[in-house]
Design a protein around this motif. Structure first.
Motif, PDB file in Angstrom:
ATOM      1  N   ASN A  31      12.126 -59.862  12.689  1.00 47.92           N
ATOM      2  CA  ASN A  31      11.514 -61.112  12.240  1.00 47.92           C
ATOM      3  C   ASN A  31      10.209 -61.380  12.998  1.00 47.92           C
ATOM      4  O   ASN A  31      10.146 -61.232  14.209  1.00 47.92           O
ATOM      5  N   ILE A  32       9.216 -61.789  12.239  1.00 46.37           N
ATOM      6  CA  ILE A  32       7.914 -62.123  12.818  1.00 46.37           C
ATOM      7  C   ILE A  32       7.665 -63.616  12.591  1.00 46.37           C
ATOM      8  O   ILE A  32       7.570 -64.055  11.439  1.00 46.37           O
ATOM      9  N   PHE A  33       7.558 -64.357  13.667  1.00 49.40           N
ATOM     10  CA  PHE A  33       7.326 -65.794  13.560  1.00 49.40           C
ATOM     11  C   PHE A  33       5.876 -66.150  13.841  1.00 49.40           C
ATOM     12  O   PHE A  33       5.501 -67.308  13.793  1.00 49.40           O
ATOM     13  N   ASP A  34       5.079 -65.141  14.112  1.00 53.39           N
ATOM     14  CA  ASP A  34       3.688 -65.355  14.495  1.00 53.39           C
ATOM     15  C   ASP A  34       2.757 -64.990  13.347  1.00 53.39           C
ATOM     16  O   ASP A  34       3.172 -64.433  12.331  1.00 53.39           O
ATOM     17  N   ALA A  35       1.468 -65.302  13.561  1.00 53.17           N
ATOM     18  CA  ALA A  35       0.465 -64.877  12.598  1.00 53.17           C
ATOM     19  C   ALA A  35       0.382 -63.350  12.590  1.00 53.17           C
ATOM     20  O   ALA A  35       0.607 -62.697  13.606  1.00 53.17           O
ATOM     21  N   MET A  36       0.074 -62.795  11.451  1.00 48.73           N
ATOM     22  CA  MET A  36      -0.101 -61.347  11.311  1.00 48.73           C
ATOM     23  C   MET A  36      -1.498 -61.069  10.788  1.00 48.73           C
ATOM     24  O   MET A  36      -2.074 -61.893  10.055  1.00 48.73           O
ATOM     25  N   ASP A  37      -2.025 -59.923  11.180  1.00 49.08           N
ATOM     26  CA  ASP A  37      -3.398 -59.591  10.835  1.00 49.08           C
ATOM     27  C   ASP A  37      -3.489 -58.198  10.225  1.00 49.08           C
ATOM     28  O   ASP A  37      -2.654 -57.344  10.478  1.00 49.08           O
ATOM     29  N   TRP A  38      -4.571 -57.998   9.505  1.00 44.14           N
ATOM     30  CA  TRP A  38      -5.025 -56.662   9.136  1.00 44.14           C
ATOM     31  C   TRP A  38      -6.375 -56.425   9.807  1.00 44.14           C
ATOM     32  O   TRP A  38      -7.262 -57.275   9.730  1.00 44.14           O
ATOM     33  N   TYR A  39      -6.493 -55.291  10.474  1.00 45.64           N
ATOM     34  CA  TYR A  39      -7.747 -54.831  11.043  1.00 45.64           C
ATOM     35  C   TYR A  39      -8.133 -53.539  10.344  1.00 45.64           C
ATOM     36  O   TYR A  39      -7.315 -52.899   9.679  1.00 45.64           O
ATOM     37  N   ARG A  40      -9.387 -53.134  10.538  1.00 50.61           N
ATOM     38  CA  ARG A  40      -9.796 -51.824  10.061  1.00 50.61           C
ATOM     39  C   ARG A  40     -10.797 -51.207  11.035  1.00 50.61           C
ATOM     40  O   ARG A  40     -11.493 -51.918  11.760  1.00 50.61           O
ATOM     41  N   TYR A  87      -5.139 -51.198   9.897  1.00 52.31           N
ATOM     42  CA  TYR A  87      -4.035 -51.386  10.825  1.00 52.31           C
ATOM     43  C   TYR A  87      -3.442 -52.783  10.675  1.00 52.31           C
ATOM     44  O   TYR A  87      -4.171 -53.776  10.567  1.00 52.31           O
ATOM     45  N   CYS A  88      -2.143 -52.837  10.743  1.00 53.25           N
ATOM     46  CA  CYS A  88      -1.418 -54.093  10.813  1.00 53.25           C
ATOM     47  C   CYS A  88      -1.260 -54.468  12.284  1.00 53.25           C
ATOM     48  O   CYS A  88      -1.106 -53.577  13.148  1.00 53.25           O
ATOM     49  N   HIS A  89      -1.285 -55.751  12.590  1.00 49.95           N
ATOM     50  CA  HIS A  89      -1.265 -56.198  13.983  1.00 49.95           C
ATOM     51  C   HIS A  89      -0.546 -57.537  14.104  1.00 49.95           C
ATOM     52  O   HIS A  89      -0.650 -58.396  13.223  1.00 49.95           O
ATOM     53  N   VAL A  90       0.144 -57.696  15.226  1.00 49.11           N
ATOM     54  CA  VAL A  90       0.760 -58.972  15.558  1.00 49.11           C
ATOM     55  C   VAL A  90       0.823 -59.081  17.083  1.00 49.11           C
ATOM     56  O   VAL A  90       0.905 -58.067  17.782  1.00 49.11           O
ATOM     57  N   ILE A  91       0.742 -60.308  17.572  1.00 48.11           N
ATOM     58  CA  ILE A  91       0.911 -60.554  18.998  1.00 48.11           C
ATOM     59  C   ILE A  91       2.257 -61.253  19.184  1.00 48.11           C
ATOM     60  O   ILE A  91       2.487 -62.327  18.618  1.00 48.11           O
ATOM     61  N   ILE A  92       3.118 -60.630  19.951  1.00 43.57           N
ATOM     62  CA  ILE A  92       4.436 -61.205  20.228  1.00 43.57           C
ATOM     63  C   ILE A  92       4.611 -61.294  21.734  1.00 43.57           C
ATOM     64  O   ILE A  92       4.544 -60.276  22.429  1.00 43.57           O
ATOM     65  N   ILE A 131       0.896 -55.630  19.237  1.00 44.06           N
ATOM     66  CA  ILE A 131       1.669 -54.594  18.554  1.00 44.06           C
ATOM     67  C   ILE A 131       0.871 -54.123  17.347  1.00 44.06           C
ATOM     68  O   ILE A 131       0.436 -54.946  16.526  1.00 44.06           O
ATOM     69  N   TRP A 132       0.679 -52.811  17.255  1.00 50.28           N
ATOM     70  CA  TRP A 132      -0.111 -52.207  16.182  1.00 50.28           C
ATOM     71  C   TRP A 132       0.746 -51.235  15.379  1.00 50.28           C
ATOM     72  O   TRP A 132       1.608 -50.557  15.931  1.00 50.28           O
ATOM     73  N   GLY A 133       0.442 -51.134  14.118  1.00 53.62           N
ATOM     74  CA  GLY A 133       1.009 -50.071  13.315  1.00 53.62           C
ATOM     75  C   GLY A 133       0.227 -48.788  13.530  1.00 53.62           C
ATOM     76  O   GLY A 133      -0.755 -48.753  14.277  1.00 53.62           O
ATOM     77  N   GLN A 134       0.656 -47.732  12.843  1.00 52.16           N
ATOM     78  CA  GLN A 134       0.017 -46.424  13.024  1.00 52.16           C
ATOM     79  C   GLN A 134      -1.254 -46.289  12.191  1.00 52.16           C
ATOM     80  O   GLN A 134      -2.045 -45.373  12.404  1.00 52.16           O
ATOM     81  N   GLY A 135      -1.459 -47.206  11.278  1.00 50.60           N
ATOM     82  CA  GLY A 135      -2.657 -47.188  10.445  1.00 50.60           C
ATOM     83  C   GLY A 135      -2.448 -46.444   9.141  1.00 50.60           C
ATOM     84  O   GLY A 135      -1.647 -45.499   9.058  1.00 50.60           O
ATOM     85  N   THR A 136      -3.166 -46.883   8.120  1.00 52.66           N
ATOM     86  CA  THR A 136      -3.154 -46.189   6.830  1.00 52.66           C
ATOM     87  C   THR A 136      -4.600 -46.036   6.379  1.00 52.66           C
ATOM     88  O   THR A 136      -5.351 -47.010   6.362  1.00 52.66           O
ATOM     89  N   PRO A 137      -5.012 -44.810   6.035  1.00 51.08           N
ATOM     90  CA  PRO A 137      -6.421 -44.584   5.698  1.00 51.08           C
ATOM     91  C   PRO A 137      -6.749 -45.000   4.268  1.00 51.08           C
ATOM     92  O   PRO A 137      -5.971 -44.772   3.342  1.00 51.08           O
TER      93      PRO A 137
END
Length: 113
Positions: free
Chosen positions: A27-36, A92-97, A102-108
């Motif tokens: 569960n993610i209770f925080d804001a989530m982001d997409w970076y590139r 990349y997907c990102h969240v601060i917990i 915390i980062w995902g592995q990325g998708t091109p």
């Protein structure tokens, strides 16, 4: 620790669309982001969404990209329309917990002209 797994990237022609997904392992209770991050460039924030659904976008993607989330599925999405060659990057997907990034592995994503 929560893990993030992105999917949905690929090769698309300019003007096309892609939908990225990011599934969290908990569960993610925080804001989530997409970076590139484009080749040779710094990683940049693309879009943010709070748990309540409030969104914010980089000027370069406003009106073309839409971030959304399904809290029941612990998943955040990035709908990308009217893609341009300059959107080519690893996303990349990102969240601060608890102050941890915390980062995902990325998708091109590659947009051909």
């Amino acid at each position: 620790q929560v893990q993030l797994v992105e999917s949905g990237g690929g090769l698309v022609q300019a003007g096309g669309s892609l939908r990225l997904s990011c599934a969290a392992s908990g569960n993610i209770f925080d804001a989530m982001d997409w970076y590139r991050q484009a080749p040779g460039k710094q990683r940049e924030l693309v879009a943010t969404i709070t748990r309540g659904g409030k969104t914010n976008y980089a000027d370069s993607v406003k009106g073309r990209f839409t971030i959304s989330r399904d809290n029941a599925k612990n998943t955040v999405y990035l709908q990308m329309n009217s893609l341009k060659p300059e959107d080519t990057a690893v996303y990349y997907c990102h969240v601060i917990i608890n102050y941890f990034n915390i980062w995902g592995q990325g998708t091109p994503v590659t947009v051909s002209s």
